[in-house]
Motif scaffolding. Sequence first.
Motif, PDB file in Angstrom:
ATOM      1  N   VAL A   1     -18.652  -4.761  -2.860  1.00 31.07           N
ATOM      2  CA  VAL A   1     -19.988  -5.336  -2.865  1.00 31.07           C
ATOM      3  C   VAL A   1     -20.917  -4.139  -2.877  1.00 31.07           C
ATOM      4  O   VAL A   1     -22.013  -4.173  -3.585  1.00 31.07           O
ATOM      5  N   GLY A   2     -20.494  -3.038  -2.390  1.00 33.88           N
ATOM      6  CA  GLY A   2     -21.608  -1.890  -2.200  1.00 33.88           C
ATOM      7  C   GLY A   2     -21.765  -1.375  -3.447  1.00 33.88           C
ATOM      8  O   GLY A   2     -22.726  -0.717  -3.923  1.00 33.88           O
ATOM      9  N   ARG A   3     -20.654  -1.464  -4.242  1.00 38.25           N
ATOM     10  CA  ARG A   3     -20.723  -0.822  -5.740  1.00 38.25           C
ATOM     11  C   ARG A   3     -21.743  -1.514  -6.573  1.00 38.25           C
ATOM     12  O   ARG A   3     -22.430  -0.937  -7.609  1.00 38.25           O
ATOM     13  N   LEU A   4     -22.520  -2.995  -6.432  1.00 36.03           N
ATOM     14  CA  LEU A   4     -23.347  -3.488  -7.090  1.00 36.03           C
ATOM     15  C   LEU A   4     -24.844  -3.328  -6.484  1.00 36.03           C
ATOM     16  O   LEU A   4     -25.711  -3.826  -7.103  1.00 36.03           O
ATOM     17  N   CYS A   5     -24.562  -2.760  -5.267  1.00 33.45           N
ATOM     18  CA  CYS A   5     -26.098  -2.548  -4.518  1.00 33.45           C
ATOM     19  C   CYS A   5     -26.600  -1.476  -4.847  1.00 33.45           C
ATOM     20  O   CYS A   5     -26.054  -0.308  -5.128  1.00 33.45           O
ATOM     21  N   GLY A   6     -27.846  -1.342  -4.753  1.00 37.21           N
ATOM     22  CA  GLY A   6     -28.819  -0.163  -5.094  1.00 37.21           C
ATOM     23  C   GLY A   6     -30.175  -0.194  -4.208  1.00 37.21           C
ATOM     24  O   GLY A   6     -30.280  -1.279  -3.661  1.00 37.21           O
TER      25      GLY A   6
ATOM     26  N   VAL B   1     -26.957 -10.087  -5.703  1.00 42.90           N
ATOM     27  CA  VAL B   1     -25.269  -9.732  -5.489  1.00 42.90           C
ATOM     28  C   VAL B   1     -24.849 -11.179  -4.915  1.00 42.90           C
ATOM     29  O   VAL B   1     -25.198 -11.526  -4.118  1.00 42.90           O
ATOM     30  N   ILE B   2     -23.700 -11.632  -5.702  1.00 42.32           N
ATOM     31  CA  ILE B   2     -22.932 -12.914  -5.112  1.00 42.32           C
ATOM     32  C   ILE B   2     -21.606 -11.959  -4.621  1.00 42.32           C
ATOM     33  O   ILE B   2     -20.904 -11.758  -5.550  1.00 42.32           O
TER      34      ILE B   2
ATOM     35  N   ALA C   1     -25.487 -10.518 -10.286  1.00 39.99           N
ATOM     36  CA  ALA C   1     -23.956 -10.506 -10.693  1.00 39.99           C
ATOM     37  C   ALA C   1     -23.129 -10.679  -9.614  1.00 39.99           C
ATOM     38  O   ALA C   1     -23.376 -10.647  -8.422  1.00 39.99           O
ATOM     39  N   VAL C   2     -21.680 -10.931  -9.950  1.00 41.15           N
ATOM     40  CA  VAL C   2     -20.941 -11.379  -8.778  1.00 41.15           C
ATOM     41  C   VAL C   2     -19.878 -10.449  -8.788  1.00 41.15           C
ATOM     42  O   VAL C   2     -19.602  -9.582  -9.728  1.00 41.15           O
ATOM     43  N   ALA C   3     -19.383 -10.284  -7.346  1.00 42.03           N
ATOM     44  CA  ALA C   3     -18.119  -9.117  -7.122  1.00 42.03           C
ATOM     45  C   ALA C   3     -17.106  -9.983  -6.568  1.00 42.03           C
ATOM     46  O   ALA C   3     -17.224 -11.090  -5.737  1.00 42.03           O
ATOM     47  N   GLY C   4     -15.931  -9.577  -6.935  1.00 43.34           N
ATOM     48  CA  GLY C   4     -14.513 -10.206  -6.584  1.00 43.34           C
ATOM     49  C   GLY C   4     -13.384  -9.772  -7.383  1.00 43.34           C
ATOM     50  O   GLY C   4     -13.478  -9.011  -8.314  1.00 43.34           O
ATOM     51  N   GLY C   5     -12.471 -10.330  -6.891  1.00 37.54           N
ATOM     52  CA  GLY C   5     -11.078 -10.159  -7.523  1.00 37.54           C
ATOM     53  C   GLY C   5     -10.777 -11.066  -8.472  1.00 37.54           C
ATOM     54  O   GLY C   5     -11.032 -12.287  -8.136  1.00 37.54           O
ATOM     55  N   VAL C   6     -10.171 -10.753  -9.848  1.00 41.17           N
ATOM     56  CA  VAL C   6      -9.802 -11.690 -10.641  1.00 41.17           C
ATOM     57  C   VAL C   6      -8.445 -11.222 -11.565  1.00 41.17           C
ATOM     58  O   VAL C   6      -8.146 -10.084 -11.159  1.00 41.17           O
TER      59      VAL C   6
END
Length: 323
Positions: A113-118, A4-5, A45-50
Motif C-alpha cells: 500500500v505504501g509504495r503507491l502512496c505519496g 489507492v485501493i 490504482a489498486v494494490a494486492g497480490g495476483v
Amino acid sequence: MEYVIASSVGTDNICLADGTRMDGLPGGAGIYALAGIRLWTPHVAVAGGVSREYVERHGGWYRENGLSMEGLVVRSSVDAVSCVDYRQEDDRTDQPDMGLWEFRKLDPDLEEVGRLCGDDTKGIYFFKHLDREFLSGMAQIRERYGCRTLWEISEDAAIPEHLEEIEYYLEKTDLFSINRYEASVLYGTHDMEEICRRMEGYRCAVFFRQGSRGAYMIANKRTVFCPSVAGLQVVDPTGGGNSSSAAVLYAWSQGLSPAWCGAMGAASASVILEQFGPPRRFEPEAAQRARRRWEGLTAGYTAQDTSSEAGGDVILEGNEGVI
C-alpha cells in the motif's frame, strides 16, 4: 497515486437468480472500488497480490482503461476465482475456489500500500476484516500522508464481540462503510434509528448502506438519507457496495458535504450495476452518465447541504427491519 485501493482482486464467475451466468470477469472488492472512483478520475490504482494468470487474463482491461498495474504483485501460482451465486438480488454466496483465508493472503500488505502512496495521495479505500496489524498500519499511513481513509468492513468481522475493537479503529479512520445486515448483527438490533444514533457518536463519518433503498450518511452527529438512482435497470448487483463506498471516499476527499458524498456513491453504483461485472471500457459517456445522475440527485440541495461541515436535514425512513 491520488487514490489507492487496498483490497484483493481476482476473477468472478457470476450466476444470477434467474440462471443467467457470466464467467471470467475481473472481480473482487478491489476491482469494484477501483471502478467506483475511475468514473471520476483516472488517478487511481489498486494494490494486492495476483498470479501471472490474472495478469494475462485481465491485463488488457487495465491497459484499455488507462489503469496502472504498478500496485499488483505476482505472488500466487493460480488466479483467485470466485463463484458469486445469487439466490436473490440481496442474497448471495461469494466463495473463492482457493478458500477465503487463502484469498485474503492476496490482500495487499502495508508495504505494498505504501509504495503507491505519496504526497499527492488524497484517499485510500480498504475492504478488510478485523486485521489489527493492518488497521494500525493504515492509521500510520493516513497520518504520514495526511490523506483520507475509508474502511469497508467485511461481513464476518461485523459481530458484537468485535464492536469495542471496531470502534477503537474507527477513531483512526475518516469514513466507515457498512451495510444494513452487517449493522443489525454488529449492534444487535433491527432498529435503524437506534443504529443511526449509535453511529452519530463516532468521530468518523459513516456510509450506512441500505441496498436498493439508498444509504444514510452520518457525520457531525447528524444523519442524512441519500436515495438511490430511481428507475435503474440493474443487470448485475455485484459490486454496488464497493463502488459506492469508494466514490464516497473520493467525494469526501474533495471536501463535499455528507449529502453530496452519498449522492456520488449512488451515482457511481448506478453505472456499475448496468452490466455484468465492471464496465469493460470507461468511455466518457459512462462518466457523463454518472455525473448527470449525481447532479440530478443533488438538484434540490440547499446551500447548507454543499458545506463539508453541514450534516444536512435529518431524514430517517423509520424502522423497516432488516431483509
